[in-house]
Every structure is written in C-alpha cells, then in structure tokens.
Write an enzyme that holds these catalytic residues in place. Structure first.
Site, PDB file in Angstrom:
ATOM      1  CG  ASP A 110      -1.995   1.143   1.214  1.00  0.00           C
ATOM      2  OD1 ASP A 110      -2.849   1.293   0.448  1.00  0.00           O
ATOM      3  OD2 ASP A 110      -1.802   1.976   2.100  1.00  0.00           O
ATOM      4  CD  GLU A 150      -2.178   2.222  -3.508  1.00  0.00           C
ATOM      5  OE1 GLU A 150      -3.269   3.267  -3.653  1.00  0.00           O
ATOM      6  OE2 GLU A 150      -1.775   2.360  -2.473  1.00  0.00           O
TER       7      GLU A 150
END
Length: 626
Positions: free
Chosen positions: A310, A363
């Site tokens: 993330d 990401e």
C-alpha cells in the site's frame, strides 16, 4: 556482548543489527518453550532507549514491575523466561523511559492480539498447522505470475457477508468465499488490511500488530485453515501490506521506548501530515529487518501467495503530501527517499530468492520508472504495479454521457502507449467506490438499463486490454450503494434480473479470460496486442486483437460505447479466415450451437485487405476467436 540465555544468541543480535535476520520473529516476541524441564514463555523485545522493561499481563495481575526483563549486552534487546505465563494469556511490555514515564506497549512481534477495543497482545499457543496444499505450493514455486492468468477479487472480509451483525469467521469465510470465487472464475482473492488494527474505519491500513492476523475473525490457525482451503480449491491469496506508515495509538509502535524508534526522529521525515501517522525509518537496519522479515513471515509461514504494498509513492518521495518546509531533501538535494528505494530492492530480491512464484505488488500512483524491473537492472524489483493511470482515464471516459465520448476517445487508447513499460494490473479497487465517488454502476450515465449496458461494455474492454485484472467486491453484480465497512454487500440485489445478468456476464468474461491464453500470455509484449481501429472516435467504437503465444486461438474484441446500434458494422481483420463469436453482452458466453461464425471477405476496411460485417448492438461488446 555479554551473556545470553541461549535463546537469542550473539549471532542473532549481529544479524538483526545488520538487517538480515530474516526469521527474527522466531526470536523476538513471546514464545512458549521449555527450559530445564519447566514449561513457560520466553519474551524478547527491542527497546534500545528504555531505562528498563518488564512484562505485565494476566499471569501477574498486570503488575508493572514483577517480571523485569534482562538486557542482552548492548543490542537494545531485553529478554525474560518465566514459568508464570502460558499460552492464551494477554500481556504488554511496560517500558520505563528516560524521563521516568511508564509506557504500556503491545508486542511488535506478537502472533496474536486481543480483540478490539482491547489492545493487549496474546501469547499464541499452537501455531503448528498440518498443511494440505503441497500441490498448490509446488505449482506456485515453478510458475511465473507474469505469464499466467491473474484475475483478482478484492475483498474486505468483515463486510463481504455477515451473520446478522456478526462477522463470519475465517473458517466460515473459507467455505463460502471459495465456492463463490470458483463459480465466478477469479484466480485470486486480495484481502484488504488484515494485520491487526484497532479502528474498523481504517479498513486495516493503520496497523498495530504486523505479525498477527486480526482476531476479528478468529485465530492464526483459523487463518491458516482459510488459506489452505482456498489453495485446495485452486484459489490464490494476496494480502494488503502497509510498510509505509503506522498510527500513533498509545499501545503501538509510535515512540515505542519513549523516543522515536520505528519512525524517523525528524518529524519532517517521520510523519505524514495528511494522515496523522508515523513513517517507518528505513535507514535503521532493525526497522527494515522488522518489515522484511514480516513480509517473509506471511509468505512462508501462512503460505500467502503475494503482498500488495500500500501507498508505495508515499515511501518513495520525501515530499509526498507535504508543503515546502515540511520535508528534508536527500543527500543529493533531491526528493527521492534513498533508504526506501534500498528497502524495496532488498525486500524484492530476498523474496524472489526465497519464494519463487510469489508476488509483491506495488500500489504506485506516479510515473516512477522501472518499478517492476529487477534491481540488478536498476529497478525496484516488484512483480506487478497497479495501473492507476489506466484506471483514472477509463473511469473518466466511462462516466461521460455517450454524446461527449467522441471528444475524449484518447482516454481509452492512451494506456496502450505505455502498457508494456511495467508489469501492470488494471485495477478498479475499493478506493474508487467510497468517499462519494459512487459505486461502479452509478458512475455510468443514463437510466438504469443504460448503466448496466455501459458497465458490461466497460468490463469487456477491461478484460480484453493488456494487463492483469482486479475488481472490488460487489461491483461484479452492480452494487448500487457505495461500499461501507459497517454492513455486508447488498446481496438482495441479485433477486433483480439486471443485477443477476451483470454478475453472470462478468463471470462469463472471467472464465473466457482464463480459457484463452491470448488474454494473458503476452500481456507485457508489444507483439501480443494490435489495434484494428483505435481512431473511430465519431462512433466511439474500439476494436483490437490479442494474440496468443502459440499463434492459435487469437482473440478479436469490439466495444461500442454509444447507444447507437450498427446493424452492418464492418471490422477489418488481418487475414482470410473464420471468426467465431464466443461472447456478446446481450447473451454472455455462447454455447457451441449458438456461436455464429463469420468468414472474412477480401473487402478493405480499417486499412486491412480483409473484413467481415457483424450486427453490433447499442453499447454492444463482442469477443471472437480466430
């Protein structure tokens, strides 16, 4: 160095200090063990700034000074073996700081945590599990994820399905989820924040227990059962992983021993002003060791198939989300976080070496180069990168009234100019259906039937486009409301024909995707894709070819993004031959007896010598093989 008990050795301390003790979680934390014939628990914690450390828990009435830990030389590690503690007991470390303050901290290396709102760690007893997924693991070891099909169902376990107001357990979820995913045709499930976290509203992205699967759904053994069960059903498991930042909760990692330890000491590097969280200090070997060992822990001990990292951009850029004066340049005066770059190279290199076939997915929302190139060629070494640019352009186009699409035609074609620059995953994730952004269905223009037709055409374009695939739960059947972690998906919508038809159609797309290697075998090779017509802006129609590695069963995709039917739509094709209609958005996947076969004629079209005519409906989408 000083004497140790023998559980943590001088070699352990040395490797930890070097940042290369990849199984450090076997030494730090709380470990039931036997010493001199007596059963007890061995505790060890890294707290170099502490004046003293004790263990407080259910086994000593939460006394802050009854079980004082012993420092191991100058390592900053404290240890204690006691027969008083036992598996299942809750505990915390009591840290006396340089200023005399007492801090009650959860164990950074705890394998299990108390169910929120409690914040203690739990001594994990039985972590042994008899795995039955050897066939899956052997296949994984010998596979290259970039060459195979990858269609990911992104899920938040607590709001997929519930029993009334109660969560399903890991074991209940395993059975229900496996059946659903198998039927739909996804290859993998990606689970949103599952590492222990205190606040439901953070969706698991503000972690306090990096080594503990959240106790909301059961025990670590229950979670191993979950993964084992999905593997036996042929389904891979990806976890979201958050090495970018952590919350300031009093029991967590922030100022762990009374001073910045896991975070940078300079708040200009150590805090995210927008998120109110702390940033890991990747320059400290012990901190990078904590994170890299954590990644290996989930892949090796839980058989997880991949980690989706993330907020990678926030790690790579020192000025991410910051104004002038809020950040510190690197030694060269730039805004790149050189320590985070080295951290990623280290992580991805060791993961590939120890766990071939596993995936680390970035990401990453910027144009940072070579995210998926190996470190030895100057890259960061990730297996895949989320294609945020494609997602943004795709959604901007799909939200438009069809009348205006002709002026925005390039939004759908631009992605192909860089499609092979990284190993991309096309994503329509949870972030796109929250915070007043509308569900996928409600982003579409028009009345309700038009919305469904638009979405079918959009999903067809996505499945046909180069890159692996990810869709957030509920969007496969046309969830109307935005997603909320507080309730289960609106499964009752499947009683409505339009929602059931959309679900069936997306299921057909996924099964077709897995069946034909043209959809995935050449995802990152320019030779695997060819536009037939990318310039038909006036009619808002796109046609292209996906080529299989073998040259057999190539695929032709046609998508019409206006409500105008084209009864004699003529499409150019590369050769003379037969083109078999496999799927259209009015009927879904066609059985052999329903498959119309079109023979190309020597009639020029789309700058090609051969073509055939086909009745293309309003918002029509069609997939042919040839």
């Amino acid at each position: 160095m000083g004497n140790t008990t023998g559980f943590i050795t001088e070699t352990d301390c040395y490797l930890f200090g070097e940042g290369t003790h990849y199984n450090i979680y076997e030494k730090l934390g709380a470990h039931p063990t036997t010493r001199s014939g007596k059963k007890g628990v061995y505790f060890a914690v890294w707290a170099p700034h502490a004046v003293s450390v004790a263990v407080s828990g259910e086994f000593n009435g939460w006394a802050p000074d009854e079980h004082i830990m012993n420092p191991i030389g100058s390592s900053g590690i404290y240890e204690l073996f006691t027969v008083s503690a036992k598996p299942g007991d809750l505990y915390k470390y009591v840290i006396t700081t340089q200023t005399g303050e007492l801090l009650y901290k959860a164990d950074p290396y705890a394998f299990q945590a108390e169910l929120r709102p409690g914040t203690a760690s739990r001594i994990c007893g039985c972590t042994d599990y008899k795995w039955t997924d050897s066939r899956w693991m052997e296949k994984r070891k010998n596979s290259l994820p970039t060459l195979g099909p990858l269609s990911i169902y992104e899920i938040h376990l607590g709001s997929w399905k519930r029993r009334g107001e109660n969560f399903l357990s890991y074991r209940e979820l395993a059975r229900e989820l496996a059946e659903y995913i198998k039927d739909m045709g996804y290859t993998h499930v990606e689970i949103m924040g599952l590492l222990e976290y205190p606040f439901d509203g953070s969706w698991g992205y503000q972690v306090t227990g990096y080594y503990a699967p959240t106790s909301r759904y059961g025990t670590p053994v229950d979670f191993k059962y979950f993964i084992d069960y999905l593997h036996k059903k042929g389904i891979g498991v990806i976890l979201d992983w958050v090495p970018a930042h952590f919350p300031k909760d009093a029991h967590g990692l922030a100022n762990f021993d009374g001073a910045p330890l896991y975070e940078y000491s300079d708040p200009r590097k150590g805090e995210h002003p927008d998120w109110g969280t702390k940033v890991f200090d990747y320059s400290k070997h012990e901190v990078s060791n904590f994170l890299i060992a954590n990644a290996l822990y989930w892949i090796e001990n839980f058989h997880v198939d991949g980690l989706r990292v993330d907020a990678v951009a926030s790690m790579l850029y020192l000025d991410y989300g910051k104004q002038n004066g809020q950040w510190v340049p690197n030694i060269h005066g730039g805004h790149e976080n050189l320590e985070a770059i080295e951290f990623f190279k280290h992580l991805n290199s060791i993961m590939k070496r120890r766990n071939p076939g596993s995936m680390i997915i970035a990401e990453e929302s910027t144009a940072w180069p070579q995210v998926t190139e190996p470190p030895e060629y100057g890259g960061l070494g990730f297996t895949f990168k989320w294609n945020m640019g494609w997602m943004h352009d795709f959604l901007e186009y799909m939200k438009l009234d069809p009348y205006f699409r002709k002026d925005n035609h390039s939004k759908m074609t631009f992605g192909m100019t860089y499609a092979c620059s990284e190993n991309f995953i096309l994503v329509l994730s949870h972030d796109e259906v929250v915070h007043l952004k509308c569900s996928m269905l409600n982003k579409m223009p028009g009345e309700l039937p038009d919305k469904f037709s638009n979405l079918k055409a959009g999903y067809t374009f996505m499945i046909g486009h180069p890159g692996k695939k990810l869709l957030f739960m509920g969007q496969e059947f046309g969830q109307l409301r935005e997603w909320s972690e507080d309730r289960e998906l609106d499964w009752f919508l499947l009683n409505e024909p339009l929602h059931q038809e959309l679900k069936n159609y997306f299921r057909d797309l996924l099964h077709l995707y897995k069946k034909y290697s043209a959809f995935y075998g050449e995802d990152y090779d320019w030779n695997g894709f060819e536009w037939i017509n990318c310039n038909d802006a006036e009619r808002s129609i796109f046609s292209f070819i996906r080529k299989s590695p073998s040259g057999r069963n190539n695929i032709l995709v046609i998508c019409n993004f206006t409500p105008v039917a084209r009864p004699e739509y003529r499409v150019g094709v590369p050769k003379k031959g037969k083109f078999t209609l496999l799927l259209d958005n009015e009927h879904g996947l066609l059985g052999k007896e329903q498959q119309a076969v079109y023979t190309s004629q020597k009639k020029p079209c789309d700058d090609r010598d051969y073509s055939f005519a086909y009745p293309l409906p309003a918002y029509g989408a069609a997939i042919f093989k040839f």
